[in-house]
Design a protein around this motif. Structure first.
Motif, PDB file in Angstrom:
ATOM      1  N   LEU A 105      42.206 -42.644-142.379  1.00  9.81           N
ATOM      2  CA  LEU A 105      41.429 -41.763-143.518  1.00  9.81           C
ATOM      3  C   LEU A 105      42.139 -40.693-142.597  1.00  9.81           C
ATOM      4  CD1 LEU A 105      38.986 -40.768-145.033  1.00  9.81           C
ATOM      5  CD2 LEU A 105      37.936 -40.937-143.194  1.00  9.81           C
ATOM      6  N   ALA A 106      41.553 -40.428-140.896  1.00 13.26           N
ATOM      7  CA  ALA A 106      42.396 -39.570-140.464  1.00 13.26           C
ATOM      8  C   ALA A 106      43.923 -39.088-140.641  1.00 13.26           C
ATOM      9  CB  ALA A 106      41.974 -40.030-138.643  1.00 13.26           C
ATOM     10  N   GLY A 107      44.254 -40.104-141.113  1.00 19.33           N
ATOM     11  CA  GLY A 107      46.194 -39.165-141.349  1.00 19.33           C
ATOM     12  C   GLY A 107      45.698 -38.706-142.624  1.00 19.33           C
ATOM     13  N   ILE A 108      44.815 -39.242-143.718  1.00 19.54           N
ATOM     14  CA  ILE A 108      44.952 -38.090-145.060  1.00 19.54           C
ATOM     15  C   ILE A 108      44.411 -37.494-145.159  1.00 19.54           C
ATOM     16  CG2 ILE A 108      44.016 -38.250-147.106  1.00 19.54           C
ATOM     17  CD1 ILE A 108      44.283 -41.419-147.376  1.00 19.54           C
ATOM     18  N   ARG A 109      43.161 -36.732-144.403  1.00 22.70           N
ATOM     19  CA  ARG A 109      42.209 -35.846-143.555  1.00 22.70           C
ATOM     20  C   ARG A 109      43.052 -34.843-142.975  1.00 22.70           C
ATOM     21  NH1 ARG A 109      36.741 -38.106-141.862  1.00 22.70           N
ATOM     22  NH2 ARG A 109      35.698 -37.995-144.132  1.00 22.70           N
ATOM     23  N   SER A 110      44.368 -35.280-141.901  1.00 25.45           N
ATOM     24  CA  SER A 110      44.695 -33.951-141.123  1.00 25.45           C
ATOM     25  C   SER A 110      46.085 -33.433-142.169  1.00 25.45           C
ATOM     26  CB  SER A 110      45.980 -34.973-139.957  1.00 25.45           C
ATOM     27  OG  SER A 110      47.357 -34.080-139.170  1.00 25.45           O
ATOM     28  N   HIS A 111      46.774 -34.535-142.949  1.00 26.81           N
ATOM     29  CA  HIS A 111      47.535 -34.093-144.223  1.00 26.81           C
ATOM     30  C   HIS A 111      46.864 -32.789-145.255  1.00 26.81           C
ATOM     31  CE1 HIS A 111      51.273 -34.316-146.643  1.00 26.81           C
ATOM     32  NE2 HIS A 111      50.406 -34.291-147.638  1.00 26.81           N
ATOM     33  N   ASP A 112      45.710 -33.273-145.588  1.00 24.20           N
ATOM     34  CA  ASP A 112      44.831 -32.003-146.094  1.00 24.20           C
ATOM     35  C   ASP A 112      44.849 -30.946-145.388  1.00 24.20           C
ATOM     36  OD1 ASP A 112      44.295 -32.202-148.881  1.00 24.20           O
ATOM     37  OD2 ASP A 112      42.083 -31.954-148.174  1.00 24.20           O
ATOM     38  N   ALA A 113      43.874 -31.339-144.531  1.00 25.20           N
ATOM     39  CA  ALA A 113      44.424 -29.728-143.284  1.00 25.20           C
ATOM     40  C   ALA A 113      45.458 -29.113-143.419  1.00 25.20           C
ATOM     41  CB  ALA A 113      43.963 -30.465-141.931  1.00 25.20           C
ATOM     42  N   ALA A 114      46.697 -29.383-143.105  1.00 29.61           N
ATOM     43  CA  ALA A 114      48.044 -28.881-143.042  1.00 29.61           C
ATOM     44  C   ALA A 114      48.423 -28.456-143.765  1.00 29.61           C
ATOM     45  CB  ALA A 114      48.618 -30.130-142.710  1.00 29.61           C
ATOM     46  N   HIS A 115      47.855 -29.040-145.765  1.00 29.97           N
ATOM     47  CA  HIS A 115      48.050 -28.591-146.971  1.00 29.97           C
ATOM     48  C   HIS A 115      47.144 -27.313-146.642  1.00 29.97           C
ATOM     49  CE1 HIS A 115      48.166 -27.658-150.910  1.00 29.97           C
ATOM     50  NE2 HIS A 115      46.933 -27.897-151.211  1.00 29.97           N
ATOM     51  N   GLY A 120      48.576 -20.998-147.133  1.00 29.18           N
ATOM     52  CA  GLY A 120      48.361 -19.519-147.247  1.00 29.18           C
ATOM     53  C   GLY A 120      50.198 -18.838-146.967  1.00 29.18           C
ATOM     54  N   LEU A 121      50.666 -19.475-146.131  1.00 30.81           N
ATOM     55  CA  LEU A 121      51.949 -18.820-145.817  1.00 30.81           C
ATOM     56  C   LEU A 121      53.386 -19.006-146.044  1.00 30.81           C
ATOM     57  CD1 LEU A 121      51.361 -20.953-142.168  1.00 30.81           C
ATOM     58  CD2 LEU A 121      50.595 -18.611-142.109  1.00 30.81           C
ATOM     59  N   SER A 122      54.494 -18.128-145.795  1.00 31.61           N
ATOM     60  CA  SER A 122      55.278 -18.076-146.622  1.00 31.61           C
ATOM     61  C   SER A 122      56.448 -18.270-145.144  1.00 31.61           C
ATOM     62  CB  SER A 122      55.358 -17.438-147.403  1.00 31.61           C
ATOM     63  OG  SER A 122      54.928 -15.485-146.691  1.00 31.61           O
ATOM     64  N   GLY A 132      59.483 -17.061-143.133  1.00 32.02           N
ATOM     65  CA  GLY A 132      59.061 -15.806-142.359  1.00 32.02           C
ATOM     66  C   GLY A 132      58.030 -15.182-141.456  1.00 32.02           C
ATOM     67  N   GLN A 133      57.080 -16.023-142.146  1.00 30.76           N
ATOM     68  CA  GLN A 133      55.882 -15.981-140.998  1.00 30.76           C
ATOM     69  C   GLN A 133      55.982 -17.160-140.148  1.00 30.76           C
ATOM     70  OE1 GLN A 133      52.523 -16.485-144.460  1.00 30.76           O
ATOM     71  NE2 GLN A 133      52.206 -14.102-144.031  1.00 30.76           N
ATOM     72  N   PRO A 134      54.279 -16.804-139.246  1.00 35.29           N
ATOM     73  CA  PRO A 134      54.452 -17.632-137.530  1.00 35.29           C
ATOM     74  C   PRO A 134      53.819 -18.503-138.266  1.00 35.29           C
ATOM     75  CG  PRO A 134      53.243 -15.476-137.833  1.00 35.29           C
ATOM     76  CD  PRO A 134      53.720 -14.908-138.997  1.00 35.29           C
ATOM     77  N   CYS A 135      54.508 -19.644-138.244  1.00 35.74           N
ATOM     78  CA  CYS A 135      53.575 -20.612-137.767  1.00 35.74           C
ATOM     79  C   CYS A 135      52.502 -20.700-136.979  1.00 35.74           C
ATOM     80  CB  CYS A 135      54.782 -22.302-137.127  1.00 35.74           C
ATOM     81  SG  CYS A 135      53.639 -23.881-137.208  1.00 35.74           S
ATOM     82  N   LEU A 136      51.259 -21.006-137.404  1.00 36.01           N
ATOM     83  CA  LEU A 136      49.733 -21.571-137.506  1.00 36.01           C
ATOM     84  C   LEU A 136      49.921 -22.248-135.543  1.00 36.01           C
ATOM     85  CD1 LEU A 136      47.727 -21.241-140.013  1.00 36.01           C
ATOM     86  CD2 LEU A 136      48.410 -19.609-138.497  1.00 36.01           C
ATOM     87  N   ILE A 137      50.946 -23.249-135.533  1.00 34.56           N
ATOM     88  CA  ILE A 137      50.206 -23.872-134.699  1.00 34.56           C
ATOM     89  C   ILE A 137      51.701 -23.558-133.480  1.00 34.56           C
ATOM     90  CG2 ILE A 137      51.103 -26.219-133.673  1.00 34.56           C
ATOM     91  CD1 ILE A 137      49.729 -27.211-136.339  1.00 34.56           C
ATOM     92  N   CYS A 138      52.647 -23.254-133.411  1.00 32.95           N
ATOM     93  CA  CYS A 138      54.107 -23.515-132.319  1.00 32.95           C
ATOM     94  C   CYS A 138      54.186 -21.372-132.212  1.00 32.95           C
ATOM     95  CB  CYS A 138      55.427 -24.145-132.896  1.00 32.95           C
ATOM     96  SG  CYS A 138      56.285 -23.383-134.061  1.00 32.95           S
ATOM     97  N   HIS A 139      53.893 -20.642-133.624  1.00 34.62           N
ATOM     98  CA  HIS A 139      53.728 -19.499-133.109  1.00 34.62           C
ATOM     99  C   HIS A 139      55.788 -19.165-133.459  1.00 34.62           C
ATOM    100  CE1 HIS A 139      49.993 -18.449-132.280  1.00 34.62           C
ATOM    101  NE2 HIS A 139      50.222 -19.802-131.591  1.00 34.62           N
ATOM    102  N   ARG A 140      56.508 -19.792-134.344  1.00 32.07           N
ATOM    103  CA  ARG A 140      57.766 -19.402-134.206  1.00 32.07           C
ATOM    104  C   ARG A 140      57.541 -19.724-135.663  1.00 32.07           C
ATOM    105  NH1 ARG A 140      61.590 -24.601-132.358  1.00 32.07           N
ATOM    106  NH2 ARG A 140      59.345 -25.371-133.139  1.00 32.07           N
ATOM    107  N   PRO A 141      58.447 -18.139-136.663  1.00 31.92           N
ATOM    108  CA  PRO A 141      58.826 -18.071-138.067  1.00 31.92           C
ATOM    109  C   PRO A 141      59.153 -19.603-138.656  1.00 31.92           C
ATOM    110  CG  PRO A 141      59.653 -16.762-136.023  1.00 31.92           C
ATOM    111  CD  PRO A 141      59.874 -17.444-135.703  1.00 31.92           C
ATOM    112  N   LEU A 142      58.244 -19.244-139.584  1.00 35.16           N
ATOM    113  CA  LEU A 142      59.010 -20.649-140.873  1.00 35.16           C
ATOM    114  C   LEU A 142      59.880 -20.171-141.758  1.00 35.16           C
ATOM    115  CD1 LEU A 142      55.708 -20.683-142.382  1.00 35.16           C
ATOM    116  CD2 LEU A 142      56.148 -22.335-140.898  1.00 35.16           C
ATOM    117  N   PRO A 143      60.960 -21.611-141.558  1.00 31.37           N
ATOM    118  CA  PRO A 143      62.272 -21.314-141.899  1.00 31.37           C
ATOM    119  C   PRO A 143      62.287 -20.454-143.667  1.00 31.37           C
ATOM    120  CG  PRO A 143      61.353 -23.662-141.912  1.00 31.37           C
ATOM    121  CD  PRO A 143      60.182 -22.972-141.655  1.00 31.37           C
TER     122      PRO A 143
END
Length: 195
Positions: free
Chosen positions: A103-113, A118-120, A122-133
């Motif tokens: 259940l935690a895995g499913i919820r974690s995947h849903d939280a990542a979604h 809302g990201l596209s 070139g925007q910074p990743c919310l976790i590592c702050h690097r630009p998204l590919p």
């Protein structure tokens, strides 16, 4: 004739004295026999009392031994039941952990979604702050049916875990009580054997 009567009188007096002596002797024998009979009755009564007491003690000892045996059997049965219950409780706990992890895995995947939706690129990743590919795609959302099934599995596993733990605790408690009862019965049996 007077001489004959005097002689008859002397014979009668001698016979009377003999009869009186005999009666006195018989009275003494009767008294002695009555005393012996009374002693016999007293001894007989004491023997009956002692026999009754010994029989009661033997009956009590036998009952105490049967009670002790029953307590031993109950104690052994409950002790034997603990190991399978421990195994079942551990299996239920393992199943609960697995269901919670799933259940935690499913919820974690849903939280990542939800976070990544809302990201596209070139925007910074919310976790590592690097630009998204440039080919970034947000994670797919979790299947609602899978989420509900995992949630139901966790609830069922929690219930099974509680029931297994409760049954194990109850059996352990009854085993402890049976051990105390066995010790009590063992002492009672020992008390019946010792004078």
């Amino acid at each position: 004739e007077i001489a004959e009567q005097a002689r008859q009188l002397e014979i009668s007096e001698a016979t009377l004295r003999d009869m009186q002596a005999n009666a006195s002797s018989l009275t003494e024998e009767r008294d002695s026999t009555a005393s012996a009979l009374e002693e016999y009755r007293h001894a007989h009564g004491q023997l009956l009392d002692a026999t009754s007491a010994a029989l009661r003690k033997a009956i009590d000892a036998g009952q105490a031994r049967r009670d002790e045996q029953a307590a031993v059997c109950q104690q052994q049965d409950l002790q034997a039941a603990i190991v399978p219950l421990e195994i079942a409780a551990e299996a239920a706990a393992h199943k609960l952990r697995s269901a919670e992890d799933h259940l935690a895995g499913i919820r974690s995947h849903d939280a990542a979604h939800a976070l990544g939706g809302g990201l596209s690129p070139g925007q910074p990743c919310l976790i590592c702050h690097r630009p998204l590919p440039a080919d970034y795609q947000p994670p797919a959302s979790a299947d609602p049916a899978a989420l509900q099934a995992a949630d139901r599995a966790v609830k069922a596993a929690k219930k099974a875990d509680r029931e297994a733990a409760a049954e194990l605790a109850d059996t352990r408690g009854r085993a402890a009580s049976a051990t105390l009862e066995h010790e009590k019965r063992k002492s009672a049996t020992k008390a019946c054997r010792c004078p």
